[in-house]
Design a protein around this motif. Structure first.
Motif, mmCIF file in Angstrom:
data_model
loop_
_atom_site.group_PDB
_atom_site.id
_atom_site.type_symbol
_atom_site.label_atom_id
_atom_site.label_comp_id
_atom_site.label_asym_id
_atom_site.label_seq_id
_atom_site.Cartn_x
_atom_site.Cartn_y
_atom_site.Cartn_z
ATOM 1 N N LEU A 1 0.821 -1.205 0.000
ATOM 2 C CA LEU A 1 0.000 0.000 0.000
ATOM 3 C C LEU A 1 0.863 1.265 0.000
ATOM 4 C CD1 LEU A 1 -3.008 0.697 0.150
ATOM 5 C CD2 LEU A 1 -2.820 0.704 2.640
ATOM 6 N N ILE A 2 1.993 1.192 0.691
ATOM 7 C CA ILE A 2 2.843 2.382 0.850
ATOM 8 C C ILE A 2 4.132 2.171 0.064
ATOM 9 C CG2 ILE A 2 4.135 3.764 2.527
ATOM 10 C CD1 ILE A 2 1.971 3.043 4.602
ATOM 11 N N HIS A 3 4.329 2.994 -0.964
ATOM 12 C CA HIS A 3 5.503 2.819 -1.819
ATOM 13 C C HIS A 3 6.712 3.572 -1.291
ATOM 14 C CE1 HIS A 3 2.129 2.162 -4.900
ATOM 15 N NE2 HIS A 3 2.593 0.995 -4.527
ATOM 16 N N PHE A 4 6.457 4.747 -0.696
ATOM 17 C CA PHE A 4 7.536 5.550 -0.118
ATOM 18 C C PHE A 4 7.059 6.111 1.209
ATOM 19 C CE2 PHE A 4 8.380 5.770 -4.666
ATOM 20 C CZ PHE A 4 9.750 5.535 -4.710
ATOM 21 N N CYS A 5 7.989 6.307 2.118
ATOM 22 C CA CYS A 5 7.631 6.894 3.419
ATOM 23 C C CYS A 5 8.640 7.970 3.771
ATOM 24 C CB CYS A 5 7.630 5.796 4.482
ATOM 25 S SG CYS A 5 7.317 6.413 6.148
ATOM 26 N N PHE A 6 8.142 9.132 4.166
ATOM 27 C CA PHE A 6 9.000 10.240 4.569
ATOM 28 C C PHE A 6 8.466 10.840 5.859
ATOM 29 C CE2 PHE A 6 9.271 9.954 -0.058
ATOM 30 C CZ PHE A 6 10.647 9.857 -0.220
ATOM 31 N N ASN A 7 9.347 11.596 6.525
ATOM 32 C CA ASN A 7 8.968 12.294 7.759
ATOM 33 C C ASN A 7 8.035 13.452 7.520
ATOM 34 O OD1 ASN A 7 10.082 11.237 10.084
ATOM 35 N ND2 ASN A 7 12.137 11.889 9.427
ATOM 36 N N SER A 8 8.202 14.058 6.352
ATOM 37 C CA SER A 8 7.493 15.313 6.088
ATOM 38 C C SER A 8 7.403 15.540 4.584
ATOM 39 C CB SER A 8 8.265 16.479 6.714
ATOM 40 O OG SER A 8 9.550 16.564 6.095
ATOM 41 N N LEU A 9 6.538 16.482 4.216
ATOM 42 C CA LEU A 9 6.431 16.867 2.802
ATOM 43 C C LEU A 9 7.761 17.455 2.322
ATOM 44 C CD1 LEU A 9 4.325 16.962 0.514
ATOM 45 C CD2 LEU A 9 3.800 19.310 1.206
ATOM 46 N N ALA A 10 8.424 18.172 3.232
ATOM 47 C CA ALA A 10 9.733 18.771 2.894
ATOM 48 C C ALA A 10 10.732 17.682 2.515
ATOM 49 C CB ALA A 10 10.248 19.591 4.072
ATOM 50 N N GLU A 11 10.699 16.566 3.251
ATOM 51 C CA GLU A 11 11.631 15.472 2.965
ATOM 52 C C GLU A 11 11.299 14.831 1.611
ATOM 53 O OE1 GLU A 11 12.153 11.426 5.026
ATOM 54 O OE2 GLU A 11 13.065 12.859 6.405
ATOM 55 N N PHE A 12 10.016 14.692 1.316
ATOM 56 C CA PHE A 12 9.599 14.160 0.009
ATOM 57 C C PHE A 12 10.068 15.088 -1.117
ATOM 58 C CE2 PHE A 12 6.104 14.157 -3.292
ATOM 59 C CZ PHE A 12 6.527 12.994 -3.935
ATOM 60 N N ALA A 13 9.909 16.399 -0.917
ATOM 61 C CA ALA A 13 10.318 17.361 -1.951
ATOM 62 C C ALA A 13 11.824 17.288 -2.197
ATOM 63 C CB ALA A 13 9.907 18.778 -1.544
ATOM 64 N N ARG A 14 12.579 17.118 -1.118
ATOM 65 C CA ARG A 14 14.042 16.972 -1.247
ATOM 66 C C ARG A 14 14.388 15.719 -2.034
ATOM 67 N NH1 ARG A 14 14.694 19.220 3.681
ATOM 68 N NH2 ARG A 14 14.413 17.266 4.801
ATOM 69 N N PHE A 15 13.681 14.637 -1.752
ATOM 70 C CA PHE A 15 13.892 13.364 -2.453
ATOM 71 C C PHE A 15 13.652 13.544 -3.957
ATOM 72 C CE2 PHE A 15 11.641 9.599 -4.171
ATOM 73 C CZ PHE A 15 12.647 8.657 -4.095
ATOM 74 N N ILE A 16 12.561 14.203 -4.295
ATOM 75 C CA ILE A 16 12.219 14.437 -5.709
ATOM 76 C C ILE A 16 13.284 15.321 -6.375
ATOM 77 C CG2 ILE A 16 10.556 15.608 -7.248
ATOM 78 C CD1 ILE A 16 9.534 12.927 -6.253
ATOM 79 N N HIS A 17 13.663 16.349 -5.656
ATOM 80 C CA HIS A 17 14.690 17.270 -6.176
ATOM 81 C C HIS A 17 15.987 16.516 -6.452
ATOM 82 C CE1 HIS A 17 16.969 20.978 -6.627
ATOM 83 N NE2 HIS A 17 17.882 20.403 -5.897
ATOM 84 N N ASN A 18 16.403 15.681 -5.519
ATOM 85 C CA ASN A 18 17.660 14.941 -5.677
ATOM 86 C C ASN A 18 17.587 13.899 -6.798
ATOM 87 O OD1 ASN A 18 18.864 16.401 -3.665
ATOM 88 N ND2 ASN A 18 18.354 14.919 -2.056
ATOM 89 N N LEU A 19 16.397 13.309 -6.972
ATOM 90 C CA LEU A 19 16.204 12.342 -8.052
ATOM 91 C C LEU A 19 16.440 13.001 -9.404
ATOM 92 C CD1 LEU A 19 12.995 10.155 -7.715
ATOM 93 C CD2 LEU A 19 15.361 9.412 -7.863
ATOM 94 N N HIS A 20 16.010 14.246 -9.455
ATOM 95 C CA HIS A 20 16.045 14.968 -10.723
ATOM 96 C C HIS A 20 17.387 15.621 -10.967
ATOM 97 C CE1 HIS A 20 14.049 17.163 -14.014
ATOM 98 N NE2 HIS A 20 13.274 16.104 -13.978
ATOM 99 N N ALA A 21 18.137 15.836 -9.865
ATOM 100 C CA ALA A 21 19.407 16.574 -9.971
ATOM 101 C C ALA A 21 20.458 15.777 -10.734
ATOM 102 C CB ALA A 21 19.905 16.910 -8.575
#
Ligand SMILES: [Mg+2]
Length: 193
Positions: A173-193
């Motif tokens: 059910l849960i594909h990714f888990c983060f502490n916060s929306l900020a942490e998710f945004a950082r993850f996305i940013h780093n994926l793209h970097a």
């Protein structure tokens, strides 16, 4: 396709992926056993406006879907919710963050209303309103299993904000888990970097 490949594919697709956000517990602090009834009761979770601004670069549209049964209970009115949302959107704007549409469900949990999460009614409504939305090319971020169920029922990528212990219990059910929306945004940013 594993989830890491899927999120990369999503970010590299020709049409931008859609992002569905839960509100309470993701963007603003949830009030345990109560409701955010006025702008002064609305408190952003640290870093969430900046996170949305960052996510706007990768996702479009960005849509909020939120259960607000305080309205169904008569604890607050549609008008009061509107004032809370005006306040939220104004403050998001100051951070360069943009929400394309907010859908809320005022129905009581006991009503069985198809708009109330975990039913996917609000997501289906958004798909009707935004023709570019493809659920296979969308992600949902929430702090409840009911958000993850909306994602599962529509075939989105499910991002849980909360305790990783819970995420480990529901690996399908849960594909990714983060502490916060900020942490998710950082993850996305780093994926793209
Ligand atoms: Mg929530």
């Amino acid at each position: 396709m594993n989830v890491h490949k899927r999120i990369s594919a999503l970010l590299n697709s020709e049409t931008p992926p859609a992002l569905f956000l839960d509100r309470d517990g993701v963007i603003n602090r949830r009030i345990e056993g109560g409701y955010v009834k006025s702008p002064d009761e609305f408190e952003f979770i640290e870093g969430s406006p900046e996170a949305i601004a960052q996510l706007n670069r990768f996702f479009s549209p960005v849509i909020i879907i939120t259960n607000q049964q305080g309205i169904g209970k008569g604890v607050m009115s549609d008008k009061e919710l509107e004032l809370v949302h005006d306040h939220m959107l104004k403050n998001l704007e100051k951070h360069g963050a943009h929400i394309d549409r907010i859908y809320y469900c005022p129905a009581l949990e006991s009503s069985g209303d198809p708009c109330r999460k975990p039913s996917p009614g609000m997501a289906l409504k958004a798909k009707k309103d935004f023709h570019q939305i493809r659920f296979q090319n969308s992600a949902i971020v929430g702090d409840s299993l009911s958000d993850m169920l909306v994602g599962a029922r529509t075939g989105m990528l499910n991002v849980f904000i909360g305790n990783p212990e819970i995420a480990r219990k529901y690996p399908r059910l849960i594909h990714f888990c983060f502490n916060s929306l900020a942490e998710f945004a950082r993850f996305i940013h780093n994926l793209h970097a």
